[in-house]
Design a protein around this motif. Structure first.
Motif, PDB file in Angstrom:
ATOM      1  N   MET A 332       0.870  -1.180   0.000  1.00 58.61           N
ATOM      2  CA  MET A 332       0.000   0.000   0.000  1.00 58.61           C
ATOM      3  C   MET A 332       0.905   1.229   0.000  1.00 58.61           C
ATOM      4  SD  MET A 332      -2.755   1.613  -0.028  1.00 58.61           S
ATOM      5  CE  MET A 332      -2.964   3.389   0.065  1.00 58.61           C
ATOM      6  N   THR A 440      -2.050   2.863  -6.656  1.00 57.00           N
ATOM      7  CA  THR A 440      -2.662   1.538  -6.821  1.00 57.00           C
ATOM      8  C   THR A 440      -1.799   0.624  -7.686  1.00 57.00           C
ATOM      9  OG1 THR A 440      -3.931   2.416  -8.687  1.00 57.00           O
ATOM     10  CG2 THR A 440      -5.027   2.376  -6.518  1.00 57.00           C
ATOM     11  N   LEU A 457       0.100  -6.085  -2.933  1.00 57.37           N
ATOM     12  CA  LEU A 457      -0.854  -6.077  -1.827  1.00 57.37           C
ATOM     13  C   LEU A 457      -1.597  -7.404  -1.796  1.00 57.37           C
ATOM     14  CD1 LEU A 457      -2.007  -3.991   0.298  1.00 57.37           C
ATOM     15  CD2 LEU A 457      -3.884  -3.678  -1.323  1.00 57.37           C
ATOM     16  N   TRP A 464     -12.169  -0.045  -0.383  1.00 54.09           N
ATOM     17  CA  TRP A 464     -11.364   0.743  -1.328  1.00 54.09           C
ATOM     18  C   TRP A 464     -12.000   0.830  -2.707  1.00 54.09           C
ATOM     19  CZ3 TRP A 464      -5.501  -0.858  -0.696  1.00 54.09           C
ATOM     20  CH2 TRP A 464      -5.108  -0.622   0.639  1.00 54.09           C
TER      21      TRP A 464
END
Length: 472
Positions: A332, A440, A457, A464
């Motif tokens: 992240m 992202t 991730l 999200w």
């Protein structure tokens, strides 16, 4: 009277009640005891004093010694345990009392008790500590104060206190005869076995330890640059040196008195007017005091897994994901950037602290106490009440746990780092990624992430999803 002045985390001459009490002494010996135990691992696997906080401490000690020298005195810095060192000095120089400031944290209060036992009949006089409000200024006994901040604030503001801090003395009593022979230079980081931290060009602010640096920042923020007048709107910024007051490191080691900070804030408001920003800074300083009185009231309960209410709501597991969090390798980007800035500089913004802490507790489901201990080692503005109080509050085990303090990390990234400037600053491996994907990268293919040497991730939280659409 011949006295020893025991400095702890109160490394200033301004607004120092124990120092004021020592001005009447015939001989006065200022002492700071550096306990090597601070450099050992705690039960949570972290040191209580890491390299950045140690650097800031040593700079503050050197600055304090310089200020004392200007006033006919010196600072004696000795490594050892306080109970042994202080008792030995009292005996060696035939001192009649020890002056210091009171403490609020269990470990430090226990240390005071051990020193008093070792001193025997020699009195250990404790003056008002580093809190903004003193016990006699509270509207009720400390054990009856509200345990919810908003109620605490309302109660204090019903009778707004006026702060009149004492200025630093122009001259101090001389040292005891023979004390000059014990004086030596403040130890270096290398001598403490820590090594020198690398200089980081991306650092948000050039923090220097000591009272002079603290006073300079206070003047700049309130008077010269007047950054305080934009504090309400800038305080969550992750990069700018003027985003927030940056006073916390000096408040934490006592190079700056909280009462002096508020007295100057009130003086600023009297001259330029009060606005939402000046009021907000007052509220943040009051938060600091709220945590201090909370710690004094609840003691060691604040450091337990279940926190003040002794519940089992907070997760208590610990696995490899904690190490990934510590080293900024969670996948992240906003969290990883914050953790890398912390490791490199010893400082991150308040907003970043909340985001990374919430991610550890709520997304990774790790034991909050290990995160608090990691902050203790690394933060140059570590303060036991504020650090452990904030962590417990966020983990919903504090004295005001009813609110859900979970932060949506991707939403925070969109709101406070919309151009991915902060992420780009601290995660160089993502600079080649298109800007709209830097928050992202987990949307990239495995091959692309492997080429970047950035972790994937493990799971995209459902919360999200609404913030993923803007990356296409």
């Amino acid at each position: 009277m011949r006295a020893l002045l025991w400095f702890k985390l109160d490394l200033r001459l301004d607004d120092h009640p124990a120092l004021q009490a020592g001005l009447e002494a015939e001989r006065l010996l200022p002492v700071f005891v550096l306990d090597p135990a601070l450099l050992q691992e705690s039960e949570f696997g972290s040191r209580r004093l890491g390299v950045h906080r140690a650097r800031f401490l040593l700079e503050s000690l050197a600055a304090l010694d310089g200020a004392l020298r200007q006033r006919n005195s010196h600072l004696l810095v000795i490594q050892g345990t306080a109970e042994q060192v202080i008792a030995q000095l009292v005996d060696q120089f035939d001192l009649q009392q020890v002056l210091t400031l009171e403490e609020i944290a269990p470990h430090e209060r226990a240390q005071l008790a051990r020193v008093q036992r070792q001193l025997g009949n020699i009195p250990l006089r404790q003056a008002a500590g580093n809190s903004l409000l003193r016990a006699e200024e509270l509207p009720c006994p400390s054990n009856q104060l509200p345990q919810v901040y908003s109620q605490f604030r309302s109660l204090i503001e019903e009778r707004l206190p006026v702060f009149q801090p004492d200025p630093p003395p122009k001259r101090l009593p001389p040292l005891p005869e023979g004390a000059q022979q014990l004086l030596q230079a403040v130890p270096t980081l290398s001598q403490l076995g820590l090594g020198e931290p690398l200089s980081v060009a991306a650092s948000r602010f050039p923090f220097s330890g000591g009272e002079a640096a603290a006073q300079a920042r206070l003047r700049d923020y309130l008077w010269e640059g007047q950054g305080v007048r934009q504090y309400m709107h800038s305080r969550n910024g992750p990069i700018g040196s003027e985003d927030s007051s940056k006073l916390s490191p000096w408040l934490a080691n006592g190079s700056l008195s909280a009462r002096r900070a508020v007295a100057e804030l009130r003086r600023h408001e009297a001259q330029f007017g009060r606005n939402d920003s000046t009021y907000r800074l007052w509220l943040e300083l009051l938060w600091r005091d709220f945590f201090r009185w909370t710690l004094l009231r609840h003691g060691s309960a604040l450091f337990k897994a279940g926190g003040v209410p002794a519940t089992a709501r907070a997760p208590q597991q610990l696995d490899r994901r904690f190490d990934s969090w510590c080293h900024g390798r969670t996948g992240m980007p906003l969290v990883d950037a914050g953790m890398r800035e912390l490791a490199a500089t010893g400082f991150i913004s308040n907003r970043s602290r909340q985001v990374v802490a919430s991610f550890l507790v709520n997304d990774l489901q790790q034991d909050w106490r290990f995160g608090a201990a990691w902050f203790e080692e690394h933060l140059i503005d570590y303060d036991p009440a504020s650090n452990w109080g904030n962590w417990a509050y966020l983990a919903a085990v504090g004295s005001d746990p009813q609110r859900n303090r979970a932060f949506n990390a991707l939403r925070q990234a969109r709101a406070y780092d919309p151009e991915a400037t902060y992420v780009s600053l601290w995660l160089p491996e993502l600079r080649s990624v298109p800007q709209h994907l830097r928050h992202t990268p987990f949307l990239l293919s495995h091959l692309q992430l492997d080429a970047l040497n950035y972790p994937r991730l493990e799971q995209i939280p459902e919360a999200w999803r609404p913030y993923l659409t803007s990356v296409a």
